[in-house]
Enzyme design. Structure first.
Site, PDB file in Angstrom:
ATOM      1  N   TYR A 180      38.078 -31.010   3.268  1.00 13.82           N
ATOM      2  CA  TYR A 180      38.081 -29.740   2.546  1.00 13.82           C
ATOM      3  C   TYR A 180      38.395 -29.951   1.060  1.00 13.82           C
ATOM      4  O   TYR A 180      37.547 -29.708   0.199  1.00 13.82           O
ATOM      5  CB  TYR A 180      39.073 -28.767   3.194  1.00 13.82           C
ATOM      6  CG  TYR A 180      39.122 -27.441   2.487  1.00 13.82           C
ATOM      7  CD1 TYR A 180      38.037 -26.578   2.553  1.00 13.82           C
ATOM      8  CD2 TYR A 180      40.228 -27.070   1.735  1.00 13.82           C
ATOM      9  CE1 TYR A 180      38.050 -25.362   1.860  1.00 13.82           C
ATOM     10  CE2 TYR A 180      40.257 -25.857   1.058  1.00 13.82           C
ATOM     11  CZ  TYR A 180      39.163 -25.017   1.116  1.00 13.82           C
ATOM     12  OH  TYR A 180      39.184 -23.828   0.435  1.00 13.82           O
ATOM     13  N   ASP A 223      28.456 -21.568   4.990  1.00  9.85           N
ATOM     14  CA  ASP A 223      28.882 -22.221   3.753  1.00  9.85           C
ATOM     15  C   ASP A 223      28.947 -23.743   3.727  1.00  9.85           C
ATOM     16  O   ASP A 223      28.792 -24.418   4.726  1.00  9.85           O
ATOM     17  CB  ASP A 223      30.198 -21.609   3.297  1.00  9.85           C
ATOM     18  CG  ASP A 223      30.125 -21.297   1.811  1.00  9.85           C
ATOM     19  OD1 ASP A 223      29.076 -21.584   1.213  1.00  9.85           O
ATOM     20  OD2 ASP A 223      31.113 -20.794   1.258  1.00  9.85           O
ATOM     21  N   ARG A 237      39.955 -16.111  -8.829  1.00 12.21           N
ATOM     22  CA  ARG A 237      40.693 -17.218  -8.255  1.00 12.21           C
ATOM     23  C   ARG A 237      40.780 -18.268  -9.366  1.00 12.21           C
ATOM     24  O   ARG A 237      39.889 -18.340 -10.221  1.00 12.21           O
ATOM     25  CB  ARG A 237      39.856 -17.778  -7.102  1.00 12.21           C
ATOM     26  CG  ARG A 237      40.615 -18.251  -5.925  1.00 12.21           C
ATOM     27  CD  ARG A 237      39.675 -18.588  -4.779  1.00 12.21           C
ATOM     28  NE  ARG A 237      38.340 -18.997  -5.194  1.00 12.21           N
ATOM     29  CZ  ARG A 237      38.042 -20.193  -5.681  1.00 12.21           C
ATOM     30  NH1 ARG A 237      38.981 -21.097  -5.861  1.00 12.21           N
ATOM     31  NH2 ARG A 237      36.797 -20.495  -5.983  1.00 12.21           N
ATOM     32  N   ARG A 244      43.663 -23.955  -4.741  1.00 10.08           N
ATOM     33  CA  ARG A 244      43.448 -25.418  -4.784  1.00 10.08           C
ATOM     34  C   ARG A 244      44.422 -26.119  -5.736  1.00 10.08           C
ATOM     35  O   ARG A 244      44.041 -27.026  -6.481  1.00 10.08           O
ATOM     36  CB  ARG A 244      42.008 -25.725  -5.206  1.00 10.08           C
ATOM     37  CG  ARG A 244      41.012 -25.083  -4.260  1.00 10.08           C
ATOM     38  CD  ARG A 244      39.588 -25.335  -4.637  1.00 10.08           C
ATOM     39  NE  ARG A 244      38.744 -24.398  -3.893  1.00 10.08           N
ATOM     40  CZ  ARG A 244      37.461 -24.196  -4.127  1.00 10.08           C
ATOM     41  NH1 ARG A 244      36.841 -24.883  -5.055  1.00 10.08           N
ATOM     42  NH2 ARG A 244      36.764 -23.341  -3.402  1.00 10.08           N
ATOM     43  N   ALA A 247      32.746  -8.041  -9.057  1.00 11.06           N
ATOM     44  CA  ALA A 247      31.937  -7.208  -9.966  1.00 11.06           C
ATOM     45  C   ALA A 247      31.433  -5.968  -9.223  1.00 11.06           C
ATOM     46  O   ALA A 247      31.485  -4.843  -9.742  1.00 11.06           O
ATOM     47  CB  ALA A 247      30.762  -8.022 -10.498  1.00 11.06           C
ATOM     48  N   ASP A 260      -5.554 -43.936  15.607  1.00  8.66           N
ATOM     49  CA  ASP A 260      -5.527 -44.115  14.154  1.00  8.66           C
ATOM     50  C   ASP A 260      -4.244 -44.919  13.884  1.00  8.66           C
ATOM     51  O   ASP A 260      -3.356 -44.982  14.747  1.00  8.66           O
ATOM     52  CB  ASP A 260      -5.482 -42.720  13.483  1.00  8.66           C
ATOM     53  CG  ASP A 260      -5.002 -42.786  12.064  1.00  8.66           C
ATOM     54  OD1 ASP A 260      -5.630 -43.520  11.291  1.00  8.66           O
ATOM     55  OD2 ASP A 260      -3.996 -42.112  11.728  1.00  8.66           O
TER      56      ASP A 260
HETATM   57  C1  GDG Z   1      32.428 -17.289  -2.450  1.00  4.76           C
HETATM   58  C2  GDG Z   1      31.523 -17.560  -3.655  1.00  4.76           C
HETATM   59  C3  GDG Z   1      30.523 -15.298  -3.400  1.00  4.76           C
HETATM   60  C4  GDG Z   1      41.493 -10.022  -2.510  1.00  4.76           C
HETATM   61  N1  GDG Z   1      42.583 -10.321  -3.245  1.00  4.76           N
HETATM   62  C5  GDG Z   1      42.181 -11.043  -4.293  1.00  4.76           C
HETATM   63  C6  GDG Z   1      40.802 -11.181  -4.201  1.00  4.76           C
HETATM   64  N2  GDG Z   1      40.413 -10.539  -3.089  1.00  4.76           N
HETATM   65  C7  GDG Z   1      39.033 -10.382  -2.580  1.00  4.76           C
HETATM   66  C8  GDG Z   1      38.188  -9.568  -3.513  1.00  4.76           C
HETATM   67  C9  GDG Z   1      36.773 -10.048  -3.146  1.00  4.76           C
HETATM   68  C10 GDG Z   1      37.004 -11.497  -2.751  1.00  4.76           C
HETATM   69  O1  GDG Z   1      38.399 -11.659  -2.497  1.00  4.76           O
HETATM   70  C11 GDG Z   1      36.604 -12.471  -3.842  1.00  4.76           C
HETATM   71  O2  GDG Z   1      35.209 -12.353  -4.073  1.00  4.76           O
HETATM   72  P1  GDG Z   1      34.269 -13.562  -4.449  1.00  4.76           P
HETATM   73  O3  GDG Z   1      32.898 -13.041  -4.581  1.00  4.76           O
HETATM   74  O4  GDG Z   1      34.835 -14.268  -5.628  1.00  4.76           O
HETATM   75  O5  GDG Z   1      34.354 -14.432  -3.112  1.00  4.76           O
HETATM   76  P2  GDG Z   1      34.866 -15.905  -2.687  1.00  4.76           P
HETATM   77  O6  GDG Z   1      34.998 -15.889  -1.211  1.00  4.76           O
HETATM   78  O7  GDG Z   1      36.062 -16.287  -3.449  1.00  4.76           O
HETATM   79  O8  GDG Z   1      33.646 -16.848  -3.065  1.00  4.76           O
HETATM   80  C12 GDG Z   1      31.184 -16.269  -4.364  1.00  4.76           C
HETATM   81  C13 GDG Z   1      31.383 -15.121  -2.155  1.00  4.76           C
HETATM   82  O9  GDG Z   1      31.741 -16.380  -1.553  1.00  4.76           O
HETATM   83  C14 GDG Z   1      30.650 -14.285  -1.095  1.00  4.76           C
HETATM   84  O10 GDG Z   1      29.514 -14.928  -0.650  1.00  4.76           O
HETATM   85  O11 GDG Z   1      30.405 -14.053  -4.024  1.00  4.76           O
HETATM   86  O12 GDG Z   1      30.311 -16.524  -5.431  1.00  4.76           O
HETATM   87  O13 GDG Z   1      32.180 -18.462  -4.526  1.00  4.76           O
HETATM   88  O14 GDG Z   1      36.285  -9.346  -2.048  1.00  4.76           O
HETATM   89  O15 GDG Z   1      38.373  -8.212  -3.285  1.00  4.76           O
HETATM   90  N3  GDG Z   1      40.096 -11.860  -5.144  1.00  4.76           N
HETATM   91  C15 GDG Z   1      40.794 -12.424  -6.197  1.00  4.76           C
HETATM   92  N4  GDG Z   1      42.147 -12.307  -6.311  1.00  4.76           N
HETATM   93  C16 GDG Z   1      42.871 -11.610  -5.406  1.00  4.76           C
HETATM   94  O16 GDG Z   1      44.083 -11.519  -5.510  1.00  4.76           O
HETATM   95  N5  GDG Z   1      40.101 -13.103  -7.125  1.00  4.76           N
END
Ligand code: GDG
Length: 712
Positions: free
Chosen positions: A88, A142, A263, A301, A368, A486
């Site tokens: 991981y 993933d 993150r 991480r 977003a 062939d």
């Molecule tokens: C991968 C890809 C792709 C809750 N607390 C926090 C926080 N959350 C929730 C948010 C949102 C989710 O986590 C973060 O959304 P991401 O789109 O950044 O998702 P990840 O799982 O980190 O990333 C990404 C996604 O998979 C889905 O396919 O969009 O591109 O990298 O739902 O409400 N988020 C943060 N801080 C918190 O305290 N940043």
């Protein structure tokens, strides 16, 4: 009832351990929420790591945890701390993650992490395998599990397997730098359906498939080992209801609030964003004391050095900006280094006038979408990076290049000065899209496509066990059987260069086996030079038809020739020479009976552009009437039209008068053999329209079939 298996690195629970017991807290959002709506129609089980290393608790506790998870439809994968570190933190996050986000310089290639990655993918397979029943579907998620679809496919040829890639798929130029590029692609091709967030990622993936795997593709479909693998974009949505049911805060802050939530990751472009904000403050002093930037970073991480360094860089920049512009009553940046439960993000989204989402690369970025969905009043303004997957759907956001500091600064100004009407217009357009393509829609559209694929997923081969048995039983009764093969692509796998296809012991064993059957006749009918065939197989008592039948050597050593001199040869060579210079990787094979132009090693897009051109130029040559142009496997053959493999086969048939015939070939030039012997058992290797009665997927399958022929 069939089961839908969801497999991801982590189970959708956070596990808390208190005094020897465990408590599970379901994760909200994303896939877990989207799946709720399919729960009524299908049972599903989740397989993944529970977040606790197996070797940090004792056996009894692991059992307890397993039982608890099983009650919640989840099966834990037992990973040790070392496996987590290497698979991981190691291969997934030190190799695949940086490369996929275009951080080549951060990408590490360590053999031990790749080994662990393979081992853990295998472990996931071992855990699921005993549970799979006919009719089940597996949906793998993933980049941590790219090998798993291949492992599943090997064990379960007709299992429905989907795979979704949540991060960007990088361009071929980057992907090719991975040491184990082929293994990863082969793993993914085990799936029936491969999903990405955007068409750009689909395009990049397809480009790696054609160049690295040298596979053909038809739009979004890849024919692979008798299956059709489909690839498409399925942009992930959010659970809109969660975000727009919470009431908007009534009290408005005295500051215009700018928000960002990420993150901790170098892909998020946080330092550049801070510089952008600084640029705004320096260019717009009228906003000093009137705006506040709430920068929220969730720890992530932290064990990796590069993340720790990034944190220091960010914190230093924040201190610098606050030190330079802050006053006793105003702090330009409010910084929080902590993760929030999703529910707590909603009021933050709602109180933000401007949301800054400026990743350098992001697969999608759900934050977003969540911001837009939370702003029911339509007064929020989203600034979004062009390089986030979400920017394809959220085109009404103010879009910025995330490395362009000035552009970020100006975008902040534009957002703060935008009229409410304009904000609402943009918001409503984005909201309509977000509402329509929510997370339920995402789950449904992926699974529905996967389910309906089953109907078109008939194997490419016509051959079922029974007809193959028919061939065997009629051979058993035959007194004078003839086998015609062939060579390239049929009894020997296609090689990149024709010179590399020297027969191996396996080929000789096969030919000797058939020659040893009583009164058996064996023939090789090939496009290769007769001289070459004689050099390789001259010592065996068999028919050798070279140059598509232009030369014939009989088992008794008698040799003959067919066809005319080739008046067009000089012209054709001249034309092809020009194309060879323009197409690196191509090569010309000048044979006694014609010319072959090989382009297997050329860049596929270039072939697509040039192929039509070459054919057109050849067709317009004056000597055109006395030549035949044929398309083989990544080769254009120009030859004498009065000679072809069918004529060679007819000659051999006249000679042998067989009572059983098996003819096997793999490309267009072999169709003449199938046409010349309508009563023969005919097999074509590979896909494509054919006159052959049967089709097999590969040379290996042909050998497996030949293994059934044993002494009568
Ligand atoms: C991968 C890809 C792709 C809750 N607390 C926090 C926080 N959350 C929730 C948010 C949102 C989710 O986590 C973060 O959304 P991401 O789109 O950044 O998702 P990840 O799982 O980190 O990333 C990404 C996604 O998979 C889905 O396919 O969009 O591109 O990298 O739902 O409400 N988020 C943060 N801080 C918190 O305290 N940043």
């Amino acid at each position: 009832m069939s089961t839908l298996w969801i497999v991801s690195n982590r189970l959708p629970f956070s596990v808390r351990q208190t005094e020897g017991t465990f408590q599970l807290k379901p994760s909200v959002g994303g896939l877990a929420t989207g799946l709720q709506s399919v729960r009524e129609q299908q049972t599903f089980q989740w397989v993944g790591w529970p977040g606790i290393a197996k070797d940090t608790i004792d056996k009894e506790q692991w059992k307890l945890l397993t039982t608890l998870l099983e009650k919640n439809d989840a099966i834990p994968v037992p990973l040790t701390q070392e496996e987590i570190d290497l698979y991981y933190h190691g291969y997934s996050n030190e190799t695949l993650w940086p490369l996929s986000h275009y951080f080549l310089e951060k990408t590490r290639h360590r053999p031990e992490t790749w080994e662990a990655y393979q081992k853990v993918n295998q472990l996931f397979f071992d855990i699921i395998q005993p549970f799979i029943k006919p009719g089940d579907t597996v949906w793998v998620h993933d980049y941590q599990l790219m090998l798993l679809p291949g492992l599943l496919r090997h064990a379960f040829p007709s299992l429905k397997i989907g795979y979704f890639h949540h991060i960007p798929f990088p361009s071929f130029e980057l992907f090719r730098t991975l040491v184990h590029q082929k293994e990863l692609l082969t793993g993914l091709l085990g799936a029936d359906l491969i999903g990405f967030h955007t068409y750009d990622y689909v395009r990049h993936f397809m480009s790696s498939i054609t160049r690295i795997m040298q596979l053909d593709r038809h739009l979004f479909t890849i024919p692979y080992h008798q299956r059709l693998v489909q690839v498409d974009a399925f942009p992930m949505g959010i659970d809109v209801e969660t975000f727009d049911h919470v009431k908007l805060p009534s009290k408005k802050s005295k500051y215009s609030m700018i928000l960002s939530i990420d993150r901790l990751d170098y892909s998020k472009g946080i330092p550049q964003r801070l510089l952008g904000y600084e640029h705004f403050l320096s260019n717009h002093p009228e906003y000093h004391g009137k705006v506040s930037f709430k920068l929220i970073i969730a720890p992530s991480r932290e064990l990796l050095d590069s993340y720790d360094q990034l944190k220091s860089i960010i914190e230093q920049k924040i201190a610098e900006i606050n030190g330079k512009y802050g006053t006793q009553s105003w702090m330009p940046i409010w910084y929080l280094y902590q993760a929030f439960p999703q529910d707590d993000l909603i009021p933050l989204y709602q109180s933000a006038d401007v949301m800054l989402v400026t990743p350098l690369r992001d697969g999608m970025n759900l934050v977003a979408k969540e911001y837009v969905a939370s702003h029911r009043d339509g007064k929020g303004c989203l600034i979004l990076s062009e390089t986030a997957g979400a920017s394809h759907e959220l085109s009404e956001a103010i879009r910025v290049n995330p490395v362009n500091i000035e552009a970020i600064g100006e975008a902040i100004f534009e957002a703060l000065t935008m009229s409410d009407r304009e904000k609402k217009r943009r918001h409503d357009a984005m909201m309509n899209r977000i509402r329509r393509t929510n997370v339920h829609y995402w789950v449904h559209s992926f699974l529905e496509r996967l389910e309906t694929m089953g109907e078109t997923k008939k194997p490419l081969q016509k051959t079922e066990q029974k007809p193959l048995d028919d061939i065997l039983s009629s051979w058993k009764m035959a007194k004078n059987p003839l086998f015609v093969f062939d060579y390239d692509g049929t009894i020997f796998s296609l090689q990149s260069r024709p010179d590399d296809a020297k027969p191996t012991a396996k080929v000789f064993d096969l030919l000797s086996k058939f020659l040893a059957f009583p009164s058996s006749h064996v023939a090789i009918v090939s496009g290769r030079e007769g001289k070459q065939l004689k050099h390789w197989f001259g010592h065996l008592p068999m028919y050798l038809a070279g140059n598509h039948g232009r030369t014939m050597r009989k088992p008794n050593g008698h040799e003959s020739r067919l066809g005319s001199t080739l008046p067009w040869k000089k012209d054709v060579l001249r034309v092809l020479q020009q194309y060879m210079d323009q197409m690196p990787g191509s090569l010309i094979e000048d044979k006694a009976g014609g010319i072959a132009f090989h382009y297997r090693l050329c860049e596929p897009d270039m072939v697509t552009i040039r192929k039509g051109d070459i054919l057109h130029t050849l067709e317009t040559l004056e000597s055109r009437t006395s030549m035949q142009i044929m398309l083989g496997h990544k080769v254009i053959e120009i030859k004498d039209p009065t000679v072809h493999k069918g004529i060679a086969v007819q000659k051999i048939i006249e000679d042998v008068q067989p009572d059983f015939m098996l003819i096997v070939g793999d490309d267009e030039t072999d169709e003449n053999m199938f046409a010349a012997a309508p009563h023969a058992h005919t097999i074509r290797i590979g896909k494509g329209k054919t006159l052959a009665k049967y089709q097999l997927g590969s040379v290996d399958e042909l050998y497996a079939f030949f293994a059934l022929f044993s002494k009568k």
